[in-house]
Design a protein around this motif. Structure first.
Motif, PDB file in Angstrom:
ATOM      1  N   SER A 244       6.090 -14.925  -5.944  1.00 15.00           N
ATOM      2  CA  SER A 244       6.373 -13.535  -5.576  1.00 15.00           C
ATOM      3  C   SER A 244       6.216 -12.687  -6.840  1.00 15.00           C
ATOM      4  O   SER A 244       6.967 -12.855  -7.803  1.00 15.00           O
ATOM      5  CB  SER A 244       7.796 -13.470  -5.018  1.00 15.00           C
ATOM      6  N   PHE A 245       5.243 -11.808  -6.828  1.00 13.43           N
ATOM      7  CA  PHE A 245       4.914 -11.075  -8.050  1.00 13.43           C
ATOM      8  C   PHE A 245       4.482  -9.646  -7.707  1.00 13.43           C
ATOM      9  O   PHE A 245       3.705  -9.439  -6.780  1.00 13.43           O
ATOM     10  CB  PHE A 245       3.753 -11.774  -8.772  1.00 13.43           C
ATOM     11  N   ILE A 246       5.004  -8.688  -8.448  1.00 14.55           N
ATOM     12  CA  ILE A 246       4.525  -7.302  -8.311  1.00 14.55           C
ATOM     13  C   ILE A 246       4.436  -6.682  -9.712  1.00 14.55           C
ATOM     14  O   ILE A 246       5.361  -6.820 -10.521  1.00 14.55           O
ATOM     15  CB  ILE A 246       5.464  -6.436  -7.431  1.00 14.55           C
ATOM     16  N   LEU A 247       3.330  -6.025  -9.962  1.00 16.47           N
ATOM     17  CA  LEU A 247       3.164  -5.252 -11.200  1.00 16.47           C
ATOM     18  C   LEU A 247       3.251  -3.767 -10.849  1.00 16.47           C
ATOM     19  O   LEU A 247       2.479  -3.276 -10.031  1.00 16.47           O
ATOM     20  CB  LEU A 247       1.790  -5.566 -11.816  1.00 16.47           C
ATOM     21  N   ILE A 248       4.221  -3.109 -11.468  1.00 15.49           N
ATOM     22  CA  ILE A 248       4.357  -1.657 -11.286  1.00 15.49           C
ATOM     23  C   ILE A 248       3.908  -1.033 -12.603  1.00 15.49           C
ATOM     24  O   ILE A 248       4.410  -1.410 -13.663  1.00 15.49           O
ATOM     25  CB  ILE A 248       5.836  -1.269 -11.017  1.00 15.49           C
ATOM     26  N   THR A 249       2.966  -0.128 -12.558  1.00 14.28           N
ATOM     27  CA  THR A 249       2.528   0.488 -13.824  1.00 14.28           C
ATOM     28  C   THR A 249       2.587   2.009 -13.738  1.00 14.28           C
ATOM     29  O   THR A 249       2.369   2.592 -12.682  1.00 14.28           O
ATOM     30  CB  THR A 249       1.106   0.034 -14.223  1.00 14.28           C
ATOM     31  N   GLN A 250       2.905   2.592 -14.912  1.00  7.18           N
ATOM     32  CA  GLN A 250       2.844   4.053 -15.013  1.00  7.18           C
ATOM     33  C   GLN A 250       1.473   4.469 -15.550  1.00  7.18           C
ATOM     34  O   GLN A 250       1.169   5.641 -15.642  1.00  7.18           O
ATOM     35  CB  GLN A 250       3.921   4.557 -15.986  1.00  7.18           C
ATOM     36  N   ASN A 251       0.674   3.469 -15.937  1.00 12.53           N
ATOM     37  CA  ASN A 251      -0.605   3.780 -16.577  1.00 12.53           C
ATOM     38  C   ASN A 251      -1.667   4.170 -15.558  1.00 12.53           C
ATOM     39  O   ASN A 251      -1.737   3.602 -14.476  1.00 12.53           O
ATOM     40  CB  ASN A 251      -1.090   2.580 -17.392  1.00 12.53           C
TER      41      ASN A 251
END
Ligand code: OAD
Length: 251
Positions: free
Chosen positions: A97-104
Protein backbone atom coordinates in the motif's frame (compact mmCIF):
# COMPACT_ATOMS: atom_id res chain seq x y z
CA UNK A 1 20.56 9.74 17.94
CA UNK A 2 23.23 10.08 15.23
CA UNK A 3 22.19 10.16 11.57
CA UNK A 4 23.53 6.64 10.92
CA UNK A 5 21.48 5.22 13.79
CA UNK A 6 18.36 7.04 12.61
CA UNK A 7 18.87 5.72 9.08
CA UNK A 8 19.15 2.17 10.47
CA UNK A 9 16.08 2.60 12.68
CA UNK A 10 13.96 4.02 9.84
CA UNK A 11 15.08 1.21 7.49
CA UNK A 12 14.09 -1.32 10.15
CA UNK A 13 10.65 0.26 10.61
CA UNK A 14 10.07 0.51 6.86
CA UNK A 15 11.19 -3.07 6.30
CA UNK A 16 8.37 -4.27 8.55
CA UNK A 17 5.56 -2.07 7.24
CA UNK A 18 3.20 -2.90 4.40
CA UNK A 19 1.96 0.68 3.95
CA UNK A 20 3.81 3.89 3.27
CA UNK A 21 2.73 7.42 2.40
CA UNK A 22 5.30 9.96 1.24
CA UNK A 23 4.87 13.73 1.04
CA UNK A 24 7.49 15.60 -0.99
CA UNK A 25 8.32 19.24 -1.61
CA UNK A 26 10.77 21.25 -3.69
CA UNK A 27 13.78 19.94 -1.73
CA UNK A 28 13.43 16.52 -3.38
CA UNK A 29 14.13 18.14 -6.77
CA UNK A 30 16.87 20.50 -5.52
CA UNK A 31 19.65 18.00 -6.27
CA UNK A 32 18.36 17.76 -9.84
CA UNK A 33 18.93 21.50 -10.17
CA UNK A 34 15.35 22.77 -9.80
CA UNK A 35 15.27 25.86 -7.57
CA UNK A 36 13.28 25.60 -4.33
CA UNK A 37 10.93 28.40 -3.25
CA UNK A 38 12.29 29.54 0.11
CA UNK A 39 15.99 28.57 0.19
CA UNK A 40 18.90 31.03 -0.30
CA UNK A 41 18.41 30.93 -4.11
CA UNK A 42 14.68 30.25 -3.76
CA UNK A 43 12.19 31.52 -6.32
CA UNK A 44 10.31 33.58 -3.72
CA UNK A 45 13.58 35.37 -2.87
CA UNK A 46 13.88 36.59 -6.47
CA UNK A 47 10.25 37.02 -7.50
CA UNK A 48 7.06 38.24 -5.85
CA UNK A 49 4.44 35.50 -5.67
CA UNK A 50 1.73 38.20 -5.90
CA UNK A 51 3.02 39.17 -9.37
CA UNK A 52 3.34 35.65 -10.76
CA UNK A 53 1.42 33.01 -8.86
CA UNK A 54 -2.07 34.34 -8.19
CA UNK A 55 -5.20 34.36 -10.38
CA UNK A 56 -5.22 38.18 -10.10
CA UNK A 57 -1.66 38.39 -11.48
CA UNK A 58 -2.68 36.19 -14.41
CA UNK A 59 -5.75 38.25 -15.32
CA UNK A 60 -3.69 41.45 -14.98
CA UNK A 61 -0.79 40.27 -17.12
CA UNK A 62 -1.02 36.75 -18.62
CA UNK A 63 2.04 37.39 -20.78
CA UNK A 64 4.28 38.13 -17.79
CA UNK A 65 3.03 35.09 -15.88
CA UNK A 66 3.48 32.82 -18.91
CA UNK A 67 7.01 34.18 -19.51
CA UNK A 68 7.90 33.13 -15.98
CA UNK A 69 6.37 29.67 -16.44
CA UNK A 70 8.08 29.32 -19.82
CA UNK A 71 11.42 30.13 -18.13
CA UNK A 72 10.77 27.57 -15.40
CA UNK A 73 9.72 24.93 -17.98
CA UNK A 74 12.95 25.54 -19.89
CA UNK A 75 14.97 24.97 -16.70
CA UNK A 76 13.01 21.83 -15.72
CA UNK A 77 13.17 20.34 -19.21
CA UNK A 78 16.99 20.24 -18.96
CA UNK A 79 17.15 18.30 -15.67
CA UNK A 80 16.78 14.65 -14.70
CA UNK A 81 15.32 12.82 -11.69
CA UNK A 82 17.92 12.30 -8.93
CA UNK A 83 18.48 9.28 -6.63
CA UNK A 84 15.72 10.49 -4.27
CA UNK A 85 13.10 10.38 -7.05
CA UNK A 86 14.40 6.97 -8.17
CA UNK A 87 14.25 5.38 -4.71
CA UNK A 88 10.71 6.72 -4.18
CA UNK A 89 9.65 5.28 -7.56
CA UNK A 90 11.10 1.89 -6.61
CA UNK A 91 9.34 1.83 -3.24
CA UNK A 92 5.97 2.11 -4.97
CA UNK A 93 6.49 -1.47 -6.19
CA UNK A 94 7.83 -2.70 -2.87
CA UNK A 95 5.13 -1.53 -0.44
CA UNK A 96 1.75 -3.23 -0.99
CA UNK A 97 0.00 0.00 0.00
CA UNK A 98 1.80 3.09 -1.23
CA UNK A 99 0.87 6.68 -2.08
CA UNK A 100 3.16 9.55 -3.06
CA UNK A 101 1.74 13.00 -2.39
CA UNK A 102 3.79 15.80 -3.92
CA UNK A 103 3.61 19.57 -3.86
CA UNK A 104 5.98 19.68 -6.82
CA UNK A 105 4.76 20.65 -10.27
CA UNK A 106 7.95 19.69 -12.13
CA UNK A 107 6.84 16.17 -13.14
CA UNK A 108 10.18 14.62 -12.07
CA UNK A 109 8.52 11.94 -9.92
CA UNK A 110 6.60 10.71 -12.98
CA UNK A 111 9.76 10.87 -15.06
CA UNK A 112 11.46 8.67 -12.44
CA UNK A 113 8.68 6.10 -12.84
CA UNK A 114 6.24 6.95 -10.02
CA UNK A 115 2.61 6.29 -10.93
CA UNK A 116 0.76 6.18 -7.60
CA UNK A 117 1.07 9.92 -7.26
CA UNK A 118 -1.17 12.76 -6.12
CA UNK A 119 0.02 16.11 -7.47
CA UNK A 120 -1.48 18.52 -4.94
CA UNK A 121 -0.38 21.69 -6.74
CA UNK A 122 -0.83 20.54 -10.35
CA UNK A 123 1.77 20.00 -13.05
CA UNK A 124 3.75 22.55 -15.04
CA UNK A 125 3.45 20.37 -18.19
CA UNK A 126 -0.33 20.64 -18.23
CA UNK A 127 -2.41 23.63 -19.32
CA UNK A 128 -6.07 24.48 -18.80
CA UNK A 129 -8.44 26.31 -21.14
CA UNK A 130 -10.04 29.21 -19.30
CA UNK A 131 -13.32 28.90 -21.24
CA UNK A 132 -13.96 25.16 -21.24
CA UNK A 133 -11.77 24.19 -18.25
CA UNK A 134 -10.33 21.42 -20.42
CA UNK A 135 -6.92 20.17 -19.21
CA UNK A 136 -4.29 19.28 -21.84
CA UNK A 137 -0.66 18.22 -21.80
CA UNK A 138 1.66 20.82 -23.34
CA UNK A 139 5.39 20.11 -23.61
CA UNK A 140 6.35 22.89 -26.01
CA UNK A 141 9.64 24.45 -24.84
CA UNK A 142 10.07 27.32 -25.34
CA UNK A 143 6.47 28.25 -26.05
CA UNK A 144 6.06 29.59 -29.59
CA UNK A 145 3.20 31.87 -28.59
CA UNK A 146 2.99 33.67 -25.24
CA UNK A 147 0.39 33.57 -23.83
CA UNK A 148 -0.64 30.28 -25.47
CA UNK A 149 -4.21 29.92 -26.77
CA UNK A 150 -6.51 26.88 -26.88
CA UNK A 151 -6.28 25.14 -30.26
CA UNK A 152 -9.99 24.22 -30.04
CA UNK A 153 -11.67 27.46 -29.01
CA UNK A 154 -8.96 30.15 -29.13
CA UNK A 155 -9.34 31.09 -25.45
CA UNK A 156 -6.46 31.83 -23.15
CA UNK A 157 -4.69 28.81 -21.65
CA UNK A 158 -3.31 28.92 -18.10
CA UNK A 159 -0.79 26.65 -16.38
CA UNK A 160 -2.63 23.77 -14.68
CA UNK A 161 -1.10 24.58 -11.31
CA UNK A 162 -2.56 25.82 -8.04
CA UNK A 163 -1.87 29.48 -7.30
CA UNK A 164 -2.01 31.36 -4.00
CA UNK A 165 -5.61 32.00 -3.01
CA UNK A 166 -6.89 29.02 -5.02
CA UNK A 167 -8.36 25.80 -3.66
CA UNK A 168 -6.57 22.52 -4.26
CA UNK A 169 -8.38 20.04 -6.53
CA UNK A 170 -11.00 18.49 -4.22
CA UNK A 171 -10.63 14.90 -5.47
CA UNK A 172 -6.85 14.94 -5.09
CA UNK A 173 -7.01 16.49 -1.62
CA UNK A 174 -9.58 13.93 -0.52
CA UNK A 175 -7.39 11.08 -1.77
CA UNK A 176 -4.43 12.62 0.12
CA UNK A 177 -6.46 12.79 3.36
CA UNK A 178 -7.54 9.17 2.89
CA UNK A 179 -3.91 8.10 2.45
CA UNK A 180 -3.05 9.91 5.71
CA UNK A 181 -5.88 8.18 7.60
CA UNK A 182 -4.62 4.71 6.66
CA UNK A 183 -0.86 5.13 6.54
CA UNK A 184 1.26 3.43 9.18
CA UNK A 185 4.32 5.45 8.32
CA UNK A 186 4.56 8.81 6.60
CA UNK A 187 7.81 10.21 5.23
CA UNK A 188 7.97 13.96 4.67
CA UNK A 189 10.82 14.84 2.34
CA UNK A 190 12.23 18.22 1.28
CA UNK A 191 9.40 20.51 2.27
CA UNK A 192 9.53 23.61 4.48
CA UNK A 193 6.13 22.47 5.86
CA UNK A 194 4.85 26.03 5.71
CA UNK A 195 2.20 25.89 3.00
CA UNK A 196 -1.29 24.67 3.86
CA UNK A 197 -3.07 22.36 3.51
CA UNK A 198 -0.06 20.17 2.58
CA UNK A 199 1.69 21.00 5.87
CA UNK A 200 -1.23 19.56 7.88
CA UNK A 201 -1.17 16.17 6.19
CA UNK A 202 1.60 14.66 8.37
CA UNK A 203 -0.16 15.89 11.51
CA UNK A 204 -3.39 14.24 10.38
CA UNK A 205 -1.51 11.01 9.65
CA UNK A 206 0.08 11.18 13.10
CA UNK A 207 -3.31 11.68 14.77
CA UNK A 208 -4.36 8.48 13.02
CA UNK A 209 -1.41 6.57 14.42
CA UNK A 210 1.28 6.99 11.74
CA UNK A 211 4.98 7.21 12.54
CA UNK A 212 6.36 10.42 11.02
CA UNK A 213 9.82 10.52 9.45
CA UNK A 214 11.16 13.80 8.12
CA UNK A 215 14.12 14.23 5.75
CA UNK A 216 15.31 17.79 5.28
CA UNK A 217 18.51 19.84 5.24
CA UNK A 218 17.36 21.67 8.35
CA UNK A 219 14.68 21.68 11.06
CA UNK A 220 11.16 22.75 10.00
CA UNK A 221 7.94 23.44 11.96
CA UNK A 222 7.21 19.70 11.54
CA UNK A 223 10.44 18.60 13.26
CA UNK A 224 8.89 19.15 16.68
CA UNK A 225 6.17 16.56 15.92
CA UNK A 226 8.19 14.11 13.81
CA UNK A 227 9.21 10.80 15.38
CA UNK A 228 12.48 10.85 13.41
CA UNK A 229 14.07 13.90 11.76
CA UNK A 230 16.95 13.02 9.44
CA UNK A 231 18.98 16.08 8.46
CA UNK A 232 20.83 15.84 5.16
CA UNK A 233 20.26 15.58 1.43
CA UNK A 234 17.29 13.48 0.32
CA UNK A 235 19.34 12.16 -2.62
CA UNK A 236 21.90 10.75 -0.18
CA UNK A 237 19.74 9.61 2.75
CA UNK A 238 17.04 7.79 0.74
CA UNK A 239 19.52 5.50 -1.08
CA UNK A 240 21.09 4.63 2.31
CA UNK A 241 17.71 3.63 3.74
CA UNK A 242 16.84 1.76 0.54
CA UNK A 243 20.07 -0.22 0.65
CA UNK A 244 19.49 -1.26 4.27
CA UNK A 245 15.87 -2.33 3.67
CA UNK A 246 16.88 -4.59 0.81
CA UNK A 247 19.98 -5.90 2.56
CA UNK A 248 17.80 -7.03 5.46
CA UNK A 249 15.37 -8.70 3.06
CA UNK A 250 18.20 -10.63 1.40
CA UNK A 251 19.62 -11.93 4.70
P1 OAD B 1 10.28 25.26 -0.04
O1 OAD B 1 11.20 25.96 -0.96
O2 OAD B 1 9.42 26.09 0.84
O3 OAD B 1 11.10 24.29 0.91
C1 OAD B 1 12.07 23.42 0.41
C2 OAD B 1 12.58 22.59 1.57
O4 OAD B 1 13.47 21.61 1.07
C3 OAD B 1 13.34 23.39 2.61
O5 OAD B 1 12.86 23.06 3.92
C4 OAD B 1 14.81 22.94 2.44
O6 OAD B 1 15.52 22.92 3.65
C5 OAD B 1 14.62 21.54 1.90
N1 OAD B 1 15.71 21.05 1.04
C6 OAD B 1 16.43 21.73 0.12
N2 OAD B 1 17.30 20.93 -0.52
C7 OAD B 1 17.13 19.68 0.01
C8 OAD B 1 17.73 18.40 -0.22
N3 OAD B 1 18.67 18.24 -1.12
N4 OAD B 1 17.29 17.35 0.53
C9 OAD B 1 16.32 17.52 1.48
N5 OAD B 1 15.72 18.69 1.73
C10 OAD B 1 16.10 19.75 1.01
O7 OAD B 1 9.42 24.25 -0.94
P2 OAD B 1 8.05 23.53 -0.59
O8 OAD B 1 7.97 23.14 0.84
O9 OAD B 1 7.84 22.48 -1.61
O10 OAD B 1 3.37 26.18 -3.95
O11 OAD B 1 7.01 24.69 -0.86
C11 OAD B 1 5.65 24.42 -0.77
C12 OAD B 1 4.89 25.21 -1.78
O12 OAD B 1 5.23 26.60 -1.67
C13 OAD B 1 5.23 24.89 -3.23
O13 OAD B 1 4.54 23.76 -3.73
C14 OAD B 1 4.80 26.13 -3.94
C15 OAD B 1 5.38 27.16 -3.00
O14 OAD B 1 4.78 28.40 -3.03
C16 OAD B 1 2.70 26.64 -5.01
O15 OAD B 1 3.26 27.04 -6.00
C17 OAD B 1 1.22 26.57 -4.85
Amino acid sequence: MMLDDKVKKVAEILGNQPSLTILTGAGVSAESGVPTFRGPDGLWRQFRAEDLATPEAFYRNPKLVWEWYDWRRQKIQKVKPNPAHLVIARWEKYFPSFILITQNVDGLHRQAGSTKILELHGNIWWVRCLKENKVMENRQVPLIQIPPLCSDCGSLLRPHVVWFGEALPADILEAAFNACYRSEIMMVIGTSALVQPAASLPLIAQQHGAIIVEINLEPTPLSHYADYSLYGKAGEILPLIDELIFKEKME
